[in-house]
Design an enzyme around this catalytic site. Structure first.
Site, short mmCIF file in Angstrom:
data_model
loop_
_atom_site.label_atom_id
_atom_site.label_comp_id
_atom_site.label_asym_id
_atom_site.label_seq_id
_atom_site.Cartn_x
_atom_site.Cartn_y
_atom_site.Cartn_z
NE ARG A 10 58.03 20.54 31.49
CZ ARG A 10 58.88 19.54 31.60
NH1 ARG A 10 59.86 19.41 30.74
NH2 ARG A 10 58.78 18.69 32.60
CB ALA A 192 55.87 26.57 40.89
CB SER A 193 57.56 30.84 40.17
OG SER A 193 56.16 30.78 40.02
NE ARG A 194 62.29 29.06 34.37
CZ ARG A 194 61.36 28.29 33.79
NH1 ARG A 194 60.62 27.44 34.52
NH2 ARG A 194 61.15 28.33 32.50
CG LEU A 195 60.89 30.68 43.43
CD1 LEU A 195 59.82 31.14 44.42
CD2 LEU A 195 62.16 31.53 43.61
#
Ligand code: FMN
Length: 215
Positions: A10, A192-195
């Protein structure tokens, strides 16, 4: 099964945590996040559920879910059986960690520090506002000990009921609160994007220092 777990993914896009939103000391931020969790999480009563990790005399970690029952400038309070496994572990090693996970908000808070017992009066004050069933349960259940079966627990409860048939149960000596005095609090906001955003507060010589950690 393994494949479907690998596919569970997710993206977190709900919010961010910038330094400008984060006060110089962490308690106000915790209180703000907690209030938002109570409002937003599906079952508000569970917003105060957290995982408490303790370490035993052999250095092995153990964790379990507990309910946070108090918060003030001194620290984070929970109640339990002092003779339980966690009670024994805290006796051997008074350092613990707690983690809150608020999925609807895509947030996690991690808290670490030394744990001490609250005063007998604080334990008693909280014990007395608990429902009668919980007060009897604190007497009846030898928490973390092996019992024969469900009936054994029922029997212990019946014996406790009989014991307090004509009087109100007082707070047992083996039951009460612990307060975790934080030395580290980390606020994690999914991005977002694991950042993700991670703001970490460390108490150094009595002053909170704040830093950003890589996700
Ligand atoms: C949602 C939830 C809330 C819980 N709250 C408490 C609590 O406040 N105090 C407590 O002693 N146990 C609580 N428990 C039970 C603990 O997870 C655990 O089973 C118990 O404290 C015994 O742990 P120990 O054997 O490691 O000492 C809760 C469990 C769940 C799932």
């Amino acid at each position: 099964m393994t494949q479907s777990l690998a596919d569970m993914r997710r993206d977190y896009t709900r919010d961010g945590l910038a330094e400008e939103q984060a006060p110089a000391e962490p308690f106000a931020l915790f209180e703000q996040w907690f209030a938002e969790a109570v409002k937003t999480e599906q079952a508000p009563v569970e917003a105060n559920a957290m995982t408490l990790a303790t370490v035993d005399a052999e250095g092995r970690p153990h964790c379990r879910v507990l309910l946070l029952k108090g918060l003030d400038a001194r620290g984070f309070t929970f109640f339990t059986n002092y003779q339980s496994a966690k009670g024994q572990q805290l006796l051997a090693n008074p350092f613990a960690a707690m983690t809150f996970f608020w999925p609807a908000l895509e947030r996690q808070v991690r808290i670490e520090g030394r744990v001490e017992k609250v005063t007998a009066k604080e334990s008693d004050d909280y014990y007395q506002v608990r429902p009668l069933g919980s007060r009897l349960g604190a007497w009846a259940s030898p928490q973390s000990q092996v019992i024969a079966d469900r009936q054994a627990l029922q029997d212990l409860l019946e014996a406790t009921r009989a014991r307090f048939a004509d009087s109100q149960p007082e707070c047992p000596e083996h039951w009460g609160g612990y307060r975790l005095l934080p030395e580290r609090l980390e606020f994690w906001q999914g991005r977002a994007s694991r950042l993700h955003d991670r703001l970490n507060y460390r108490l150094i010589a009595g002053i909170w220092q704040r830093e950003r950690l890589a996700p």
